[in-house]
Design a protein around this motif. Structure first.
Motif, PDB file in Angstrom:
ATOM      1  N   TYR A  48       0.876  -1.160   0.000  1.00  0.00           N
ATOM      2  CA  TYR A  48       0.000   0.000   0.000  1.00  0.00           C
ATOM      3  C   TYR A  48       0.922   1.220   0.000  1.00  0.00           C
ATOM      4  CZ  TYR A  48      -3.487  -3.446   1.145  1.00  0.00           C
ATOM      5  OH  TYR A  48      -4.302  -4.546   1.121  1.00  0.00           O
TER       6      TYR A  48
ATOM      7  N   PHE B  77       1.936   5.402  -0.852  1.00  0.00           N
ATOM      8  CA  PHE B  77       1.449   6.763  -0.688  1.00  0.00           C
ATOM      9  C   PHE B  77       2.498   7.754  -1.213  1.00  0.00           C
ATOM     10  CE2 PHE B  77      -1.926   5.614   2.351  1.00  0.00           C
ATOM     11  CZ  PHE B  77      -1.472   4.380   2.785  1.00  0.00           C
TER      12      PHE B  77
ATOM     13  N   LYS C 164      -2.764   7.841  -3.158  1.00  0.00           N
ATOM     14  CA  LYS C 164      -2.405   6.559  -2.569  1.00  0.00           C
ATOM     15  C   LYS C 164      -2.830   5.422  -3.483  1.00  0.00           C
ATOM     16  CE  LYS C 164      -6.623   6.147   0.263  1.00  0.00           C
ATOM     17  NZ  LYS C 164      -7.156   6.020   1.664  1.00  0.00           N
TER      18      LYS C 164
ATOM     19  N   THR D 295      -4.016   1.476  -3.303  1.00  0.00           N
ATOM     20  CA  THR D 295      -4.492   0.459  -2.364  1.00  0.00           C
ATOM     21  C   THR D 295      -5.021  -0.752  -3.109  1.00  0.00           C
ATOM     22  OG1 THR D 295      -6.653   1.539  -2.266  1.00  0.00           O
ATOM     23  CG2 THR D 295      -5.040   2.139  -0.578  1.00  0.00           C
TER      24      THR D 295
ATOM     25  N   SER E  26       3.034   1.242   3.675  1.00  0.00           N
ATOM     26  CA  SER E  26       2.594   0.638   4.923  1.00  0.00           C
ATOM     27  C   SER E  26       3.227  -0.740   5.024  1.00  0.00           C
ATOM     28  CB  SER E  26       1.073   0.498   4.952  1.00  0.00           C
ATOM     29  OG  SER E  26       0.459   1.760   4.940  1.00  0.00           O
ATOM     30  N   ASP E  27       3.866  -0.997   6.132  1.00  0.00           N
ATOM     31  CA  ASP E  27       4.623  -2.236   6.314  1.00  0.00           C
ATOM     32  C   ASP E  27       3.995  -3.052   7.426  1.00  0.00           C
ATOM     33  OD1 ASP E  27       8.114  -2.973   7.152  1.00  0.00           O
ATOM     34  OD2 ASP E  27       6.434  -4.245   6.548  1.00  0.00           O
ATOM     35  N   GLN E  28       3.371  -4.151   7.054  1.00  0.00           N
ATOM     36  CA  GLN E  28       2.767  -5.028   8.044  1.00  0.00           C
ATOM     37  C   GLN E  28       3.603  -6.292   8.236  1.00  0.00           C
ATOM     38  OE1 GLN E  28      -1.303  -5.991   7.201  1.00  0.00           O
ATOM     39  NE2 GLN E  28      -1.855  -6.172   9.346  1.00  0.00           N
TER      40      GLN E  28
ATOM     41  N   GLY F 203       4.983  -8.639  11.826  1.00  0.00           N
ATOM     42  CA  GLY F 203       3.986  -8.459  12.872  1.00  0.00           C
ATOM     43  C   GLY F 203       3.753  -7.044  13.316  1.00  0.00           C
ATOM     44  N   GLY F 204       4.397  -6.080  12.689  1.00  0.00           N
ATOM     45  CA  GLY F 204       4.228  -4.696  13.103  1.00  0.00           C
ATOM     46  C   GLY F 204       3.300  -3.941  12.185  1.00  0.00           C
ATOM     47  N   PHE F 205       3.119  -2.652  12.495  1.00  0.00           N
ATOM     48  CA  PHE F 205       2.263  -1.787  11.694  1.00  0.00           C
ATOM     49  C   PHE F 205       3.008  -0.479  11.436  1.00  0.00           C
ATOM     50  CE2 PHE F 205      -1.428  -4.425  11.888  1.00  0.00           C
ATOM     51  CZ  PHE F 205      -1.270  -5.131  13.073  1.00  0.00           C
ATOM     52  N   LYS F 206       4.117  -0.599  10.754  1.00  0.00           N
ATOM     53  CA  LYS F 206       4.984   0.554  10.561  1.00  0.00           C
ATOM     54  C   LYS F 206       4.705   1.239   9.236  1.00  0.00           C
ATOM     55  CE  LYS F 206       8.809  -1.618  13.049  1.00  0.00           C
ATOM     56  NZ  LYS F 206      10.236  -2.054  12.949  1.00  0.00           N
ATOM     57  N   THR F 207       5.130   2.478   9.160  1.00  0.00           N
ATOM     58  CA  THR F 207       5.110   3.216   7.901  1.00  0.00           C
ATOM     59  C   THR F 207       6.553   3.561   7.543  1.00  0.00           C
ATOM     60  OG1 THR F 207       2.969   4.182   8.480  1.00  0.00           O
ATOM     61  CG2 THR F 207       4.190   5.181   6.662  1.00  0.00           C
ATOM     62  N   ILE F 208       6.942   3.205   6.339  1.00  0.00           N
ATOM     63  CA  ILE F 208       8.308   3.439   5.887  1.00  0.00           C
ATOM     64  C   ILE F 208       8.291   4.551   4.838  1.00  0.00           C
ATOM     65  CG2 ILE F 208      10.382   2.394   4.929  1.00  0.00           C
ATOM     66  CD1 ILE F 208       9.405   1.105   7.537  1.00  0.00           C
ATOM     67  N   PHE F 209       9.081   5.587   5.064  1.00  0.00           N
ATOM     68  CA  PHE F 209       9.177   6.704   4.127  1.00  0.00           C
ATOM     69  C   PHE F 209      10.495   6.649   3.360  1.00  0.00           C
ATOM     70  CE2 PHE F 209       5.732   9.738   4.847  1.00  0.00           C
ATOM     71  CZ  PHE F 209       5.158   9.227   5.997  1.00  0.00           C
ATOM     72  N   GLY F 210      10.448   7.136   2.131  1.00  0.00           N
ATOM     73  CA  GLY F 210      11.674   7.375   1.404  1.00  0.00           C
ATOM     74  C   GLY F 210      12.356   8.631   1.927  1.00  0.00           C
TER      75      GLY F 210
ATOM     76  N   GLN G  74      10.090   6.515  11.618  1.00  0.00           N
ATOM     77  CA  GLN G  74       9.055   6.317  12.623  1.00  0.00           C
ATOM     78  C   GLN G  74       9.690   5.979  13.967  1.00  0.00           C
ATOM     79  OE1 GLN G  74       6.184   3.233  11.632  1.00  0.00           O
ATOM     80  NE2 GLN G  74       4.543   4.524  12.407  1.00  0.00           N
TER      81      GLN G  74
ATOM     82  N   TYR H 109       4.524   4.030  17.354  1.00  0.00           N
ATOM     83  CA  TYR H 109       3.165   4.161  16.879  1.00  0.00           C
ATOM     84  C   TYR H 109       2.214   3.508  17.874  1.00  0.00           C
ATOM     85  CZ  TYR H 109       3.714  -0.676  15.251  1.00  0.00           C
ATOM     86  OH  TYR H 109       3.948  -2.026  15.189  1.00  0.00           O
TER      87      TYR H 109
END
Lengths: 115, 113
Positions: A32, A34, A49, A51, A94-96, A99-106, B45, B48
């Motif tokens: 996903y 953005f 975005k 999706t 969005s990085d799932q 087991g996490g729920f992180k957001t990775i930016f360039g 990050q 969160y």
């Protein structure tokens, strides 16, 4: 873990020229994706975005991006640059994984628009 | 007006002096997050939160703490700030994860001397 690479920390175009900002991602699962824009001294705001619906995504201010799975890319384009497009642009995923729920930016690409 | 607010917007402090940066959102969002922005590194990050009392580490959590006692608030705590924590910090919130966009606060510029 997923990662995002933006090619070119700075891009300069003339007013009216095509804008192309590059983003490549690495992901073992459907991503996903953005694009956010940051104007000077402001927070980030969403441009568009992806999706997993249409591969060509249209956003605000005339921007669009095409998801290409075979190239693991999500490049941002605009046919004709305006002076007001000068800003910093960030691609994110969005990085799932793990087991996490992180957001990775360039790292971001700063766009300069010349008159 | 739907928004994410952060306070303070600017802060200069000294090494070791505990500080808290507040973040509040009025959109009833479940997901909240803290990022730091450094030149050439984009946003990274820190922590969160998926919901009240549910927090987890991001990619750069060392030296930071968070809490989520209420849905609207997500403060960032630096127990003993060091100069390498000098940065621009952003709080963000979203209705959920994966497909939802994040709404960002205006940022807090922190300088640790």
């Amino acid at each position: 873990a997923q990662s995002v690479t933006q090619l070119g920390s700075h891009v300069s175009v003339s007013e009216g020229a095509l804008v192309l900002l590059r983003c490549n991602y690495s992901s073992s699962v459907p991503p996903y994706l953005f694009w956010y824009v940051q104007y000077p001294n402001q927070g980030l705001q969403l441009l568009l975005k992806y999706t997993s619906a249409a591969t060509l995504v249209k956003g605000i201010n005339g921007f669009e991006a095409e998801f290409k799975k075979s190239e693991t890319s999500f490049h941002l384009t605009k046919p004709s640059a305006h002076m007001s497009d000068a800003a910093e642009y960030f691609c994110a995923v969005s990085d799932q994984s793990a087991g996490g729920f992180k957001t990775i930016f360039g790292a971001g690409t700063r766009l300069f628009v010349k008159a | 007006e739907a928004q994410v607010t952060q306070n303070p917007r600017y802060l200069i402090t000294v090494t070791g002096k505990k500080l808290t940066v507040t973040c509040s959102q009025n959109m009833n969002h479940e997901y909240m997050s803290w990022y730091r922005q450094d030149p050439g590194l984009g946003l990274r990050q820190i922590y969160y939160s998926m919901n009240v009392e549910v927090t987890d580490k991001g990619d750069v959590p060392e030296g930071y703490k968070v809490s989520r006692k209420e849905k609207r608030n997500f403060p960032l705590i630096l127990e003993s700030p060091s100069p390498n924590q000098t940065s621009l910090y952003f709080c963000a919130s979203s209705p959920g994860f994966l497909i939802n966009e994040q709404f960002f606060g205006p940022g807090t510029r922190l300088t640790v001397l």
